[in-house]
Design an enzyme around this catalytic site. Structure first.
Site, mmCIF file in Angstrom:
data_model
loop_
_atom_site.group_PDB
_atom_site.id
_atom_site.type_symbol
_atom_site.label_atom_id
_atom_site.label_comp_id
_atom_site.label_asym_id
_atom_site.label_seq_id
_atom_site.Cartn_x
_atom_site.Cartn_y
_atom_site.Cartn_z
ATOM 1 N N CYS A 214 0.803 -1.222 0.000
ATOM 2 C CA CYS A 214 0.000 0.000 0.000
ATOM 3 C C CYS A 214 0.839 1.276 0.000
ATOM 4 O O CYS A 214 0.311 2.352 -0.290
ATOM 5 C CB CYS A 214 -0.932 0.019 1.201
ATOM 6 N N HIS B 128 -9.521 2.771 -1.301
ATOM 7 C CA HIS B 128 -8.107 2.466 -1.079
ATOM 8 C C HIS B 128 -7.507 1.918 -2.376
ATOM 9 O O HIS B 128 -7.822 0.807 -2.796
ATOM 10 C CB HIS B 128 -7.981 1.446 0.046
ATOM 11 N N HIS C 162 -2.699 8.189 5.922
ATOM 12 C CA HIS C 162 -2.965 6.897 5.286
ATOM 13 C C HIS C 162 -4.466 6.615 5.385
ATOM 14 O O HIS C 162 -5.084 6.216 4.399
ATOM 15 C CB HIS C 162 -2.141 5.811 5.974
#
Length: 881
Positions: free
Chosen positions: A184, A358, A320
């Site tokens: 990620c 995401h 994040h």
């Protein structure tokens, strides 16, 4: 990047000079920012029928624990194969991630205002991607593909090892090309590595980013115990009702340069990178997938230390922010520890994931883009899906607050700063410290044909197809409508110097924004097919076989050779001054007031009565008039040469041949001027009739005193109608013949027109030779300046789609005509030195809409009935968690 207080002008800073992306609900970065500031949630929801049609099993998509939501992009299976030189087979077997990443790289380069083919330096690529699903789930599930030779060539088009190198190949980039994979945090780590490469001078521009696409291209997700996905299909970072994230897909690419280089090139700087850092959690955590407070705090503090800034100076933090009940509190604890301040609630915090989901490997770059745009637009976007903070955050004890509406973030005495975090599964963490871009420097006051500010501007557009060009024109027109503050000079320069020139070309000469928009909207209507377009001319588009050669045509002595359009061109003015100095001993008159009129001299030079300027009656001397015409043509030729449009060949009518001979090096400038005035005197003595043999011989005896050399540039002599012979031009008899015998100009023009690789440019006042050439040859011909006449109105806008015809237009200024000629030459593939066109007042590069790729669907699906994305007949998560 140094420690201590970071000055925005220090060369250690990295400038963000380009952004590109296709994100959920946003086909462009501009659309992405609009959605962010307006609080638009771009997560789509799908019906069981849509999901089944995409290839998902009915049992899966109708299961009660299946959430049919994701942030997706439209036409992810489309690709402009022709643009990148792909065959149909290559496009079909290529992972869609690699395809759309290459297009995003191209758009990021365009956003910088630099064409890599003309960029002075190496351009690197640092990139990552989501797991490749196209190869295993589609290609290898297709029996026809498995049994084809294409199966043996599929790896380079699918393996993530080739993501960055293939983009570098397709865009001809010579710097480092590296695939980066840290889950990620991939794309923010790629940005870190790109900054390090720039600081180490491994490259001079770096592109960093990532792409994430699923297969099938739409879908949802199962909710499982302990998973990271939200049960309600909404990502709610830091909210009390947060239950996880939502998958999102798309691509983002960032373009970076060293600040000093970006300032020197007039780049549009969106923001600065002051410091970056990466690290890893190690094993001091609950498990491989778990986050680590201490490691996150350390990476943030390190980036701030590298940037040399205090935590209190950071006004926005792009987190994040996955919206998971465990992840958000840990992230905020790490942030609070890293900020190490007693101040509370001063720094806004948010996450793009709330809007778009995401994006896995591409998440960090999307968040980075959001923070950059917040700095650029001086606004903090709202955090959507937030009503009350998760109590576990203890938000009131932190430096942070969650903005729920867009907030103004104006410039102040201290620079505005932002931070960006990305944390990867497995523990690779990254943080970046950003700062607002330095205020643009004041514009210079120099002027020229392409100068910023008032006056006409030349907008050039090109594409590979007529359809793409029409789309580009429409996109630019709408961009001008949305951005009223754009300087047309910046727009013109960016299009000229910062975009690749493709075969289909158009140009617009405009004075103001409304006229530019109207002309561009006209270009946005695809033209009806014509003989020119059918032959590949495309109304001035590229010529198959390469760049055309320019042929200068000098018209000789013409009425009133003034040059009001050129008195701000330094090259032209210097050339006029040089000629005037050489002609003064011959004439006893200064030619400059005739060619560069100002004040009273203007009226005198154009026939007015100013009463005593010292120039009264100067037109009665044929020698002065001939010398002025020579000077105009010679100086205009120098200007064209400075703009990159030098002659491959030449021809001159009458006295124009002396200009050609001078440029070819046969005669030097003083001797060519002397020959011109002597010829004018001889013709005057003949009363405008045929020059006698005695006069011609006398002229030749005069010429014999001058040094003559073989021509360095070939030119047609009208004495013979063919190329000037290197030996003949050394003989005085040749010049006597030229003066006395009938001109063979038409024959010479036909000779030049026999080569389709040429374009004829009349270098002087008027269109006499252009009109004549059009009668005798199909070779394109155009004038530099209009017919000589007095005009008072100069505000016009013209759209040009036919460069094979010349139009006499008395409503446009000389400058507009000159820019039109530049555009027509460029439309015929002549290379123009755009920086020289703009002289010392080089405009700035500005973001403009990217190339409108003409994509079509390239997709190989699995065999019917053999597709099970999970590899299972029944999902293993059949019970509710």
């Amino acid at each position: 990047m140094s420690s201590g207080t970071q000055d925005a002008t220090q060369p250690e800073a990295i400038a963000v000079v380009g952004l590109a992306g296709r994100l959920p609900g946003a086909p462009s970065i501009e659309d992405f920012w609009r959605n962010q500031r307006e609080g638009v949630e771009s997560v789509s929801r799908f019906t069981p029928e849509q999901l089944a049609a995409a290839g998902w099993p009915t049992a899966m998509v109708t299961h009660p624990d299946y959430v049919p939501a994701a942030g997706v992009i439209e036409d992810a299976d489309h690709f402009d194969a022709d643009f990148f030189g792909y065959t149909e087979q290559q496009a079909l077997i290529s992972d869609p991630q690699q395809r759309i990443f290459a297009q995003a790289v191209w758009h990021a380069l365009e956003d910088t205002g630099h064409d890599p083919a003309r960029f002075d330096g190496a351009i690197g690529v640092y990139a990552g991607q989501f797991a490749n699903k196209y190869l295993p789930l589609n290609l290898l599930a297709n029996a026809g593909f498995r049994g084809s030779m294409a199966a043996f060539n599929a790896r380079p088009y699918n393996d993530k090892d080739f993501l960055a190198t293939r983009a570098a190949y397709l865009c001809d980039l010579r710097g480092p090309a590296m695939t980066v994979q840290t889950a990620c945090s991939t794309s923010l780590v790629a940005i870190h590595l790109a900054c390090q490469a720039l600081l180490g001078h491994e490259c001079d521009m770096a592109l960093a980013g990532a792409v994430a696409l699923p297969v099938p291209l739409i879908g949802g997700y199962p909710v499982v115990a302990g998973g990271i996905f939200a049960r309600d299909g909404h990502c709610r970072p830091f909210d009390v009702a947060s239950s996880g994230t939502v998958p999102g897909y798309g691509v983002t690419v960032i373009a970076l340069r060293r600040l000093a280089d970006a300032l020197a090139d007039g780049d549009h700087i969106r923001a600065l990178v002051l410091g970056t850092a990466i690290n890893n959690d190690g094993s001091a955590k609950f498990g491989f997938n778990a986050p680590n407070v201490q490691a996150q705090a350390e990476v943030i503090a390190t980036a701030q230390a590298v940037a040399g800034v205090a935590s209190e100076s950071i006004g926005y933090l792009e987190a994040h922010g996955t919206g998971t009940p465990l992840g958000d509190p840990i992230e905020l604890a790490g942030l609070t520890k890293a900020f190490d301040t007693t101040r509370r609630g001063y720094c806004a915090i948010g996450s793009a994931k709330a809007n778009i989901g995401h994006l896995d490997a591409a998440a960090g770059a999307a968040g980075f883009a959001r923070a950059v745009l917040a700095l650029e637009h001086e606004e903090i976007p709202p955090s959507i899906n937030f009503e009350a903070p998760n109590p576990a955050l203890q938000l009131e004890r932190t430096p942070f607050y969650v903005p729920t509406e867009v907030r103004a973030w104006p410039r102040g005495q201290e620079p505005r700063r932002a931070g960006v975090s990305a944390f990867g599964v497995g523990g690779t963490n990254a943080h970046v410290v950003l700062q607002e871009a330095p205020a643009p420097a004041p514009r210079t006051t120099a002027t020229g044909a392409g100068t910023a500010g008032e006056g006409e501007h030349l907008l050039v557009l090109s594409a590979r197809t007529e359809e793409a060009l029409a789309a580009a024109a429409g996109n630019l027109a709408r961009h001008l409508e949305r951005h009223a503050g754009l300087d047309l000079a910046d727009v013109a320069y960016t299009l000229q110097a910062g975009r690749r020139a493709f075969p289909v070309r158009r140009h617009v000469v405009c004075r103001e924004r409304d006229g530019a928009r109207a002309a561009l909207h006209a270009l946005a209507q695809p033209p009806a097919p014509t003989a020119a377009t059918a032959a590949g001319g495309a109304g001035g588009g590229g010529r198959a076989g390469g760049v055309r050669q320019v042929v200068f045509m000098f018209p000789g002595t013409t009425p009133h050779p003034t040059a009001t359009a050129l008195h701000h061109e330094p090259v032209f003015v210097r050339a006029v001054e040089r000629c005037a100095q050489a002609a003064l001993p011959l004439l006893g008159h200064d030619l400059r007031p005739l060619l560069l009129p100002t004040g009273d001299a203007t009226a005198t030079a154009t026939g007015g009565n100013t009463g005593g300027s010292g120039l009264r009656g100067v037109h009665e001397d044929p020698r002065v008039h001939a010398a002025a015409s020579f000077t105009l043509q010679w100086a205009l030729a120098a200007l064209w040469q400075s703009w990159g449009a030098g002659p491959a060949a030449m021809i001159g009518a009458g006295d124009g041949e002396y200009v050609a001979a001078c440029l070819a090096g046969v005669l030097d400038l003083p001797d060519a001027l002397a020959a011109t005035t002597a010829a004018a005197h001889a013709r005057a003595q003949a009363g405008g009739g045929q020059v006698s043999e005695a006069q011609a011989l006398d002229f030749a005896a005069t010429l014999a005193r001058y040094d003559r050399k073989p021509p360095q540039i070939p030119y047609i002599t009208t004495a013979t109608g063919t190329w000037a012979d290197p030996q003949d031009v050394l003989e005085p008899a040749h010049w006597a013949r030229h003066l006395r015998e009938p001109s063979r100009l038409a024959e010479g023009l036909r000779h030049l027109g026999a080569d389709s690789a040429r374009i004829l440019l009349e270098v002087g006042a008027g269109t006499t030779l252009t009109d004549l050439a059009t009668q005798h040859t199909p070779t394109p011909a155009l004038p530099s300046l209009p017919r000589t006449h007095t005009r008072t109105h100069t505000d016009t806008t013209r759209t040009h789609t036919d460069t094979t015809r010349t139009h006499t237009d008395t409503t446009r200024s000389d400058r507009a005509h000159l820019l039109d000629a530049v555009g027509r030459l460029w439309s015929h593939t002549v290379t123009i030195d755009w920086d020289a066109l703009h002289t010392a007042a080089r405009p700035r590069r500005t973001p403009l809409p990217g190339y409108p790729f003409q994509g079509r669907r390239y997709w190989i699906g699995p065999d019917s009935g053999s597709y099970d994305p999970l590899g299972l007949e029944e999902p293993s998560w059949t019970s509710r968690s």
